[in-house]
Write an enzyme that holds these catalytic residues in place. Structure first.
Site, PDB file in Angstrom:
ATOM      1  N   HIS A   1      -7.763  -5.781  -0.025  1.00  0.00           N
ATOM      2  CA  HIS A   1      -6.584  -4.925   0.077  1.00  0.00           C
ATOM      3  C   HIS A   1      -5.529  -5.524   1.005  1.00  0.00           C
ATOM      4  O   HIS A   1      -4.334  -5.404   0.746  1.00  0.00           O
ATOM      5  CB  HIS A   1      -6.996  -3.539   0.569  1.00  0.00           C
ATOM      6  CG  HIS A   1      -5.903  -2.530   0.507  1.00  0.00           C
ATOM      7  ND1 HIS A   1      -5.317  -2.130  -0.679  1.00  0.00           N
ATOM      8  CD2 HIS A   1      -5.276  -1.835   1.493  1.00  0.00           C
ATOM      9  CE1 HIS A   1      -4.378  -1.231  -0.429  1.00  0.00           C
ATOM     10  NE2 HIS A   1      -4.326  -1.036   0.873  1.00  0.00           N
TER      11      HIS A   1
ATOM     12  N   SER B   1       0.848  -1.194   0.000  1.00  0.00           N
ATOM     13  CA  SER B   1       0.000   0.000   0.000  1.00  0.00           C
ATOM     14  C   SER B   1       0.888   1.251   0.000  1.00  0.00           C
ATOM     15  O   SER B   1       1.710   1.394  -0.905  1.00  0.00           O
ATOM     16  CB  SER B   1      -0.959  -0.049   1.192  1.00  0.00           C
ATOM     17  OG  SER B   1      -2.030   0.853   1.032  1.00  0.00           O
TER      18      SER B   1
END
Length: 257
Positions: free
Chosen positions: A227, A94
Site C-alpha cells: 500500500h 489513499s
C-alpha cells in the site's frame, strides 16, 4: 506575475518565481504535507511542488478536524484560486486520492479543471469500501496502519507521537469510511492510477472502474510493493508523473511520428 496567495491549506516546497507546472499532493489518512517534502528534488526544475495541509496536524494542530471530504475539497479548490494560471496537476495517495478527485471536481466547477489527476492506492469514488474502524479502539486503528505499512518501523512506535497522531488518524478514517458517491462525475482531464503490486486495498475491478472518472482516458501503472509502495519507489513514481508532465511540455508537432 501575480503572487501566490498564502493559504493555510497549501504548503510550497519551495515556491518558484515562474513555474511551468504545479503539482499539488494530497496526503493519506493521518498524513501531513511534510510526507512530500523530499519530492521536490526528483521533479523537473520548472515544476513547483505544493502539498495540502489538513486541519488538526502539523502547523494546523489544534484546529477543528474537517467534517467531510467534499468540504475539504472546496477549501483546497478555493486556496488554488490564489494561484496564477500555471497548469496544475493533482496527486493523491489513499484517502488523498478520493480528496484529489473531489478537489479536481471542485476546480472543474470553477472553470479550472486540472491538467491531470494522479490517484494512488485507492478505489474510485463510486466503489468505496466503507468501514467502521473509526469507531473502534486505538489499538485497532494502529493495527490497520501497521498492516498497510507491512509492519515497517514507524514514528508511531513512540507513545508521545501516537498520542498526537491518533486524533487526526481517527478523524481521517471517519471521513473516508463515510465517503461515497453513488455516481461518479467525469473530469475533463486524464486520470492516472498508480498501484502497489501487492496492495490489497484496490482490486482489478476497482482499478478499472476509475475510467468512469475521466472523459480523457485512464492509464494504470503498477509498482513493486504494498500500500505504501511510494516510499521505496519514490523515484520511479516521480519519473512516471514527470513523464506525463513532459508530454504536456512538448509542442504538439514534436509528438507526431
Amino acid at each position: 506575475m501575480r503572487q501566490v496567495t498564502e493559504s493555510p491549506w497549501l504548503r510550497r516546497f519551495p515556491g518558484l518565481p515562474n513555474p511551468g507546472f504545479r503539482l499539488l499532493c494530497l496526503p493519506h489518512a493521518g498524513g501531513g504535507a511534510s510526507f512530500f517534502r523530499d519530492w521536490r528534488r526528483h521533479l523537473e526544475p520548472d515544476v513547483e511542488l505544493l502539498a495540502a495541509r489538513y486541519p488538526g496536524r502539523e502547523e494546523r494542530h489544534g484546529e477543528a478536524m474537517a467534517t467531510s471530504l467534499e468540504a475539504m475539497a472546496a477549501c483546497i479548490a478555493d486556496a488554488c484560486a490564489g494561484l496564477d494560471e500555471c497548469p496544475l496537476a493533482l496527486f493523491g495517495h489513499s484517502m488523498g486520492a478520493a480528496l484529489a478527485y473531489e478537489t479536481a471536481l471542485a476546480l472543474q466547477a470553477r472553470g479550472r479543471a486540472p491538467l491531470h489527476l494522479f490517484v494512488s492506492a485507492h478505489p474510485p469514488p463510486h466503489r468505496q469500501r466503507g468501514g467502521s474502524l473509526h469507531l473502534q479502539t486505538d489499538a485497532a486503528l494502529l493495527a490497520d496502519v501497521c498492516r498497510q505499512s507491512d509492519g515497517a518501523p514507524s514514528a508511531l512506535d513512540d507513545p508521545a507521537v501516537r498520542e498526537l497522531f491518533l486524533p487526526a488518524l481517527r478523524a481521517d478514517y471517519r471521513l473516508i469510511e463515510r465517503y461515497r458517491r453513488e455516481r461518479v462525475e467525469p473530469l475533463d482531464c486524464p486520470v492516472s492510477l498508480l498501484l502497489g503490486e501487492d496492495d490489497g486495498e484496490v482490486n482489478d475491478g476497482e482499478a478499472l472502474a476509475w475510467a468512469a472518472a475521466s472523459r480523457c482516458g485512464l492509464d494504470v501503472r503498477r509498482f513493486a510493493g504494498g500500500h505504501f509502495y511510494l516510499r521505496a519507489q519514490r523515484r520511479a513514481v516521480l519519473e512516471h508523473i514527470g513523464g506525463w508532465l513532459a508530454s504536456y511540455r512538448e509542442p504538439a508537432w514534436q509528438l507526431w511520428p
